[in-house]
Motif scaffolding. Structure first.
Motif, short mmCIF file in Angstrom:
data_model
loop_
_atom_site.label_atom_id
_atom_site.label_comp_id
_atom_site.label_asym_id
_atom_site.label_seq_id
_atom_site.Cartn_x
_atom_site.Cartn_y
_atom_site.Cartn_z
N VAL A 171 0.82 -1.21 0.00
CA VAL A 171 0.00 0.00 0.00
C VAL A 171 0.86 1.26 0.00
O VAL A 171 0.47 2.30 -0.55
N THR A 172 2.05 1.17 0.59
CA THR A 172 2.88 2.35 0.84
C THR A 172 3.92 2.62 -0.23
O THR A 172 4.08 3.77 -0.67
N LEU A 173 4.65 1.60 -0.65
CA LEU A 173 5.74 1.81 -1.60
C LEU A 173 5.28 2.45 -2.91
O LEU A 173 5.95 3.37 -3.42
N PRO A 174 4.16 2.00 -3.51
CA PRO A 174 3.71 2.66 -4.76
C PRO A 174 3.46 4.15 -4.61
O PRO A 174 3.62 4.91 -5.56
N ARG A 175 3.08 4.58 -3.42
CA ARG A 175 2.84 6.01 -3.19
C ARG A 175 4.14 6.80 -3.32
O ARG A 175 4.15 7.89 -3.90
N TRP A 176 5.24 6.25 -2.75
CA TRP A 176 6.54 6.91 -2.94
C TRP A 176 6.91 6.91 -4.42
O TRP A 176 7.28 7.94 -4.98
#
Length: 262
Positions: free
Chosen positions: A59-64
């Motif tokens: 959930v988090t890495l794609p946002r970066w």
């Protein structure tokens, strides 16, 4: 495929990304990095399971990654903070061999200039059979580094950044011991899957190479925005608009009248 015409300067200026957008993308990168580290620390403390950690990474890495991608089109390496300039595509180094911001930006702008052609620096994880593309996506951090250094050479700042990232990996590994392996594998798997979607799926459809819109049901788009954030989903499904006018802020990709650019 329709010939795409650039909107008039007056119309286009209404949609262009600004410094305010760059600040927002940078803030989202920072939040993503913090949540990744919190997830890792909770995993080390055995508060969350390996599966939950993987979900946190997914959930988090794609946002970066996508917010970083948007920054590439707004700011050069002198205009970004030291953290993004050094870490570039991932807040946690994906490998001992990864590029910094200047190299990543040069590659990405050339990708836009020569998209899907033989001279596209990203062609190796776009073109070819799907199995080969998956293997290349899995090794894209190392391949991009090696290919760039062969073509452009090595520089002192890149070496300094590599040393910093090595220290980061050593500290994270020291804290997590064997748990670091699962954290790192989760990062690599999620990054690979995102790479396949953001390069292969939007640049190869129906047996043709190009840059395409990714069609998804409205319900799936809304669910994706809820899970991954609007920036991630809109930058992906409206990739054709982005490639034709990379200066457009991602927040406008879904609302800009498509007949103004096609």
């Amino acid at each position: 495929m329709k010939t795409i015409q650039t909107p008039s300067k007056k119309k286009l200026s209404e949609y262009l990304a600004t410094d305010k957008d760059a600040i927002k993308y940078t803030r989202h990168c920072s939040i993503s990095a913090i949540f990744l580290l919190i997830g890792y620390l909770l995993f080390i403390a055995e508060v969350i399971s390996p599966l939950v950690l993987f979900v946190v990474v997914a959930v988090t890495l794609p946002r970066w990654v996508i917010n970083f991608h948007e920054i590439l089109h707004i700011r050069n390496h002198k205009q970004v903070n030291g953290v993004i300039r050094c870490l570039a595509a991932s807040p946690i180094p994906l490998s001992l061999l990864t590029l910094s911001y200047p190299e990543s930006r040069e590659i990405h702008l050339n990708h836009h200039r020569f998209a899907t052609e033989a001279s596209d620096p990203d062609a190796y994880h776009i073109r070819g059979n799907f199995f080969l593309v998956c293997l290349n996506a899995l090794t894209s951090p190392e391949q991009s580094f090696i290919r760039f250094v062969i073509a452009k050479g090595f520089n002192f700042q890149l070496g300094i950044d590599l040393f910093i990232k090595l220290i980061i990996l050593m500290v994270l590994a020291w804290f997590g011991k064997e748990k670091f392996i699962w954290f790192w594998l989760s990062l690599r798997i999620v990054y690979c899957l995102g790479d396949i979607v953001f390069f292969r799926f939007v640049h190869y459809q129906e047996g043709k190479y190009g840059t395409f819109q990714l069609y998804l049901p409205d319900m799936l788009i809304k669910l994706g925005e809820l899970i991954f954030g609007k920036t991630v989903i809109q930058a992906t499904i409206n990739h054709d608009i982005h490639h034709q006018n990379p200066g457009i802020a991602v927040g406008y990709l879904a609302t800009i009248p498509r007949n103004e650019i096609s």
